[in-house]
Design a protein around this motif. Structure first.
Motif, PDB file in Angstrom:
ATOM      1  N   ILE A 134      -5.334   5.089   3.083  1.00  0.00           N
ATOM      2  CA  ILE A 134      -5.492   3.852   2.931  1.00  0.00           C
ATOM      3  C   ILE A 134      -6.517   3.931   4.687  1.00  0.00           C
ATOM      4  O   ILE A 134      -6.138   4.436   4.978  1.00  0.00           O
ATOM      5  CB  ILE A 134      -4.807   2.526   3.301  1.00  0.00           C
ATOM      6  CG1 ILE A 134      -3.792   2.522   2.302  1.00  0.00           C
ATOM      7  CG2 ILE A 134      -5.688   1.310   3.608  1.00  0.00           C
ATOM      8  CD1 ILE A 134      -2.681   1.208   2.905  1.00  0.00           C
ATOM      9  N   VAL A 135      -7.763   4.262   3.801  1.00  0.00           N
ATOM     10  CA  VAL A 135      -9.084   4.315   4.941  1.00  0.00           C
ATOM     11  C   VAL A 135      -9.497   2.779   5.185  1.00  0.00           C
ATOM     12  O   VAL A 135      -9.840   2.149   4.773  1.00  0.00           O
ATOM     13  CB  VAL A 135     -10.055   4.873   4.166  1.00  0.00           C
ATOM     14  CG1 VAL A 135     -10.915   5.433   5.089  1.00  0.00           C
ATOM     15  CG2 VAL A 135      -9.710   6.653   4.007  1.00  0.00           C
ATOM     16  N   ALA A 136      -9.367   2.607   6.801  1.00  0.00           N
ATOM     17  CA  ALA A 136      -9.933   1.944   7.667  1.00  0.00           C
ATOM     18  C   ALA A 136     -11.429   1.468   7.468  1.00  0.00           C
ATOM     19  O   ALA A 136     -12.160   2.805   8.402  1.00  0.00           O
ATOM     20  CB  ALA A 136      -9.069   1.152   8.712  1.00  0.00           C
ATOM     21  N   VAL A 137     -12.264   0.804   7.706  1.00  0.00           N
ATOM     22  CA  VAL A 137     -13.707   1.280   7.248  1.00  0.00           C
ATOM     23  C   VAL A 137     -14.614   0.037   8.386  1.00  0.00           C
ATOM     24  O   VAL A 137     -14.438  -1.455   7.888  1.00  0.00           O
ATOM     25  CB  VAL A 137     -15.088   1.242   6.398  1.00  0.00           C
ATOM     26  CG1 VAL A 137     -15.826   1.165   7.378  1.00  0.00           C
ATOM     27  CG2 VAL A 137     -13.779   2.018   5.400  1.00  0.00           C
ATOM     28  N   PRO A 154     -16.571   4.527  12.686  1.00  0.00           N
ATOM     29  CA  PRO A 154     -16.405   5.251  11.961  1.00  0.00           C
ATOM     30  C   PRO A 154     -15.506   4.343  11.002  1.00  0.00           C
ATOM     31  O   PRO A 154     -14.591   3.917  11.572  1.00  0.00           O
ATOM     32  CB  PRO A 154     -16.513   6.583  12.237  1.00  0.00           C
ATOM     33  CG  PRO A 154     -15.509   6.095  14.154  1.00  0.00           C
ATOM     34  CD  PRO A 154     -16.015   5.058  14.347  1.00  0.00           C
ATOM     35  N   ALA A 155     -14.893   5.237   9.496  1.00  0.00           N
ATOM     36  CA  ALA A 155     -13.944   5.204   9.214  1.00  0.00           C
ATOM     37  C   ALA A 155     -13.171   5.707   9.766  1.00  0.00           C
ATOM     38  O   ALA A 155     -13.179   7.071  10.207  1.00  0.00           O
ATOM     39  CB  ALA A 155     -14.282   5.486   7.487  1.00  0.00           C
ATOM     40  N   ARG A 156     -11.654   5.916   9.708  1.00  0.00           N
ATOM     41  CA  ARG A 156     -10.154   6.192   9.496  1.00  0.00           C
ATOM     42  C   ARG A 156      -9.518   6.406   8.738  1.00  0.00           C
ATOM     43  O   ARG A 156      -9.343   5.322   8.498  1.00  0.00           O
ATOM     44  CB  ARG A 156     -10.138   6.167  11.359  1.00  0.00           C
ATOM     45  CG  ARG A 156      -9.610   4.308  11.310  1.00  0.00           C
ATOM     46  CD  ARG A 156      -8.919   3.857  12.599  1.00  0.00           C
ATOM     47  NE  ARG A 156      -7.828   2.852  11.862  1.00  0.00           N
ATOM     48  CZ  ARG A 156      -8.933   1.313  12.330  1.00  0.00           C
ATOM     49  NH1 ARG A 156      -9.880   1.791  11.956  1.00  0.00           N
ATOM     50  NH2 ARG A 156      -7.256  -0.004  11.536  1.00  0.00           N
ATOM     51  N   LEU A 157      -8.571   7.124   8.722  1.00  0.00           N
ATOM     52  CA  LEU A 157      -7.360   7.781   7.441  1.00  0.00           C
ATOM     53  C   LEU A 157      -6.106   6.462   8.777  1.00  0.00           C
ATOM     54  O   LEU A 157      -6.029   6.711   9.940  1.00  0.00           O
ATOM     55  CB  LEU A 157      -6.929   9.318   7.917  1.00  0.00           C
ATOM     56  CG  LEU A 157      -5.544   8.859   7.504  1.00  0.00           C
ATOM     57  CD1 LEU A 157      -5.869   8.786   5.316  1.00  0.00           C
ATOM     58  CD2 LEU A 157      -4.903  10.087   7.324  1.00  0.00           C
ATOM     59  N   HIS A 158      -5.927   5.281   7.968  1.00  0.00           N
ATOM     60  CA  HIS A 158      -5.251   4.572   8.224  1.00  0.00           C
ATOM     61  C   HIS A 158      -3.403   4.392   8.329  1.00  0.00           C
ATOM     62  O   HIS A 158      -2.393   5.238   8.824  1.00  0.00           O
ATOM     63  CB  HIS A 158      -5.375   3.105   7.733  1.00  0.00           C
ATOM     64  CG  HIS A 158      -4.798   1.785   8.110  1.00  0.00           C
ATOM     65  ND1 HIS A 158      -4.633   1.071   9.046  1.00  0.00           N
ATOM     66  CD2 HIS A 158      -4.085   0.958   7.467  1.00  0.00           C
ATOM     67  CE1 HIS A 158      -4.101   0.712  10.030  1.00  0.00           C
ATOM     68  NE2 HIS A 158      -3.325  -0.157   8.067  1.00  0.00           N
ATOM     69  N   LEU A 159      -3.483   4.600   6.943  1.00  0.00           N
ATOM     70  CA  LEU A 159      -2.112   5.523   6.523  1.00  0.00           C
ATOM     71  C   LEU A 159      -1.793   5.887   5.096  1.00  0.00           C
ATOM     72  O   LEU A 159      -2.964   5.947   4.124  1.00  0.00           O
ATOM     73  CB  LEU A 159      -1.096   4.471   6.350  1.00  0.00           C
ATOM     74  CG  LEU A 159      -1.069   2.979   5.915  1.00  0.00           C
ATOM     75  CD1 LEU A 159      -0.348   3.330   4.641  1.00  0.00           C
ATOM     76  CD2 LEU A 159      -0.252   1.753   7.262  1.00  0.00           C
ATOM     77  N   VAL A 160      -1.276   6.742   5.402  1.00  0.00           N
ATOM     78  CA  VAL A 160      -0.487   7.673   3.392  1.00  0.00           C
ATOM     79  C   VAL A 160       0.578   6.727   3.565  1.00  0.00           C
ATOM     80  O   VAL A 160       1.920   6.232   4.132  1.00  0.00           O
ATOM     81  CB  VAL A 160      -0.928   8.750   4.231  1.00  0.00           C
ATOM     82  CG1 VAL A 160      -0.353   9.004   2.578  1.00  0.00           C
ATOM     83  CG2 VAL A 160      -1.802   9.254   4.393  1.00  0.00           C
ATOM     84  N   CYS A 161       0.720   6.044   2.268  1.00  0.00           N
ATOM     85  CA  CYS A 161       1.634   5.615   1.460  1.00  0.00           C
ATOM     86  C   CYS A 161       2.524   6.002  -0.014  1.00  0.00           C
ATOM     87  O   CYS A 161       2.215   7.235  -0.636  1.00  0.00           O
ATOM     88  CB  CYS A 161       1.985   4.614   1.039  1.00  0.00           C
ATOM     89  SG  CYS A 161       0.627   3.091   1.084  1.00  0.00           S
ATOM     90  N   VAL A 162       3.850   5.962  -0.279  1.00  0.00           N
ATOM     91  CA  VAL A 162       4.049   6.370  -1.869  1.00  0.00           C
ATOM     92  C   VAL A 162       4.421   5.718  -2.723  1.00  0.00           C
ATOM     93  O   VAL A 162       4.931   4.631  -2.119  1.00  0.00           O
ATOM     94  CB  VAL A 162       5.218   7.260  -1.684  1.00  0.00           C
ATOM     95  CG1 VAL A 162       6.097   8.170  -2.955  1.00  0.00           C
ATOM     96  CG2 VAL A 162       5.461   8.716  -1.047  1.00  0.00           C
TER      97      VAL A 162
END
Lengths: 144, 144, 144
Positions: free
Chosen positions: B103-106, B111-119
């Motif tokens: 999930i990328v938060a804009v 700037p855009a940032r990597l918010h989190l990674v999930c399975v």
């Protein structure tokens, strides 16, 4: 315009996408021996950090184990994302698969961060119906 | 080596890739009801933030509406990227789809940032020709 | 639920995935003329930074050259990741391809960072068997 090299048909492309999803899942889960089993017996992996390729499943297993131990000690999980994949059949029946790989690092407690991006060039061959990596060369944009 | 479970054929794999692209686009656009309609009537979604799954389209719609309202209040857009997808058919005709989701938060202005990674582990079923999620379990690497 | 527009079959979907992997590789490698050759002769590219589209291969080539020169001067590589792709055939034989594109910036020496995320909407047509972009509109979430 240059004529493009023919690319793999859809069924092979889907198979290679599945191959990478499983192979990287094995690596990121620390399943070192299963991961090494996705290479041929004498498969070679040339990472950007080493002057010579790691060759053969025992050495590949050992390398993956050490990487997993390092991450466990650091309290981090790595997740490999393979994208921008092209699969090109060669005359000898092998497949050349080129991709971008992003590695996301997730520390326990977060936040996730983009760790690095690399280019992966594989030669894939089929043995007993299964795709295997015969040769992998990984390069990084941030290193000369 | 272990024998791998058979994966979905290319046409199903492409269909599932399209399914996720549209479903996540609906979610990220705040189309809460359309998004909930990609689950079965009694579909369940177990996010990492809740002890019990959200079940049924009305509850799913409400959850997505609240999430969209929170993002709007924060002046952010979220973008879900599904990658590393495997699709495995089960004997009952359902499909198990496993993926990594970034999930990328804009924020407005960047700037855009990597918010989190999930399975994400989904059980997909077909109703009247359309794929729907019957059961979704999402886990995070940064949480116990 | 709304009935979804039919999506492209698996062989076309795989072809479009290959198309983007190659096209973005050309762009990121600074192969400006090759990249421009993936547009039709009068192809248009409307980036978020310009009020009017760039039109035609000579102008597209020049734009890509300038971008590559700017990156070289800054000591950075950019990598475009296309994801969440849907491909929808239109009645006139063209394809509408919508995707999320993440751009990762990699400074010499690192670390890589997420640069920006945009939405890409292409109209693709086939000429002499090859897919080409006739019209591209790129938008950003962080800009009004």
């Amino acid at each position: 315009m240059a004529v493009q090299a023919p690319t793999a048909p859809a069924d092979v492309y889907a198979e290679v996408q599945h191959f990478y999803a499983r192979q990287m899942r094995d690596l990121d889960s620390g399943e070192a021996e299963t991961w090494a089993g996705t290479f041929t017996e004498d498969g070679a992996f040339k990472p950007p950090s080493l002057p010579e390729p790691v060759r053969g499943r025992p050495a590949l297993t050992e390398g993956a184990r050490q990487a997993a131990a390092g991450l466990a000690a650091a309290g981090e999980t790595h997740r490999h994302y393979v994208g921008m994949l092209t699969v090109t059949p060669a005359d000898d029946g092998s497949l050349t698969a080129e991709s971008l790989v992003s590695i996301v690092a997730v520390p326990r407690g977060g936040p996730a961060r983009l760790h690095l991006v690399c280019v992966c060039r594989d030669v894939l061959v089929r043995e007993a119906g299964e795709l295997l990596v015969r040769d992998r060369v990984v390069t990084r944009d941030d290193r000369p």
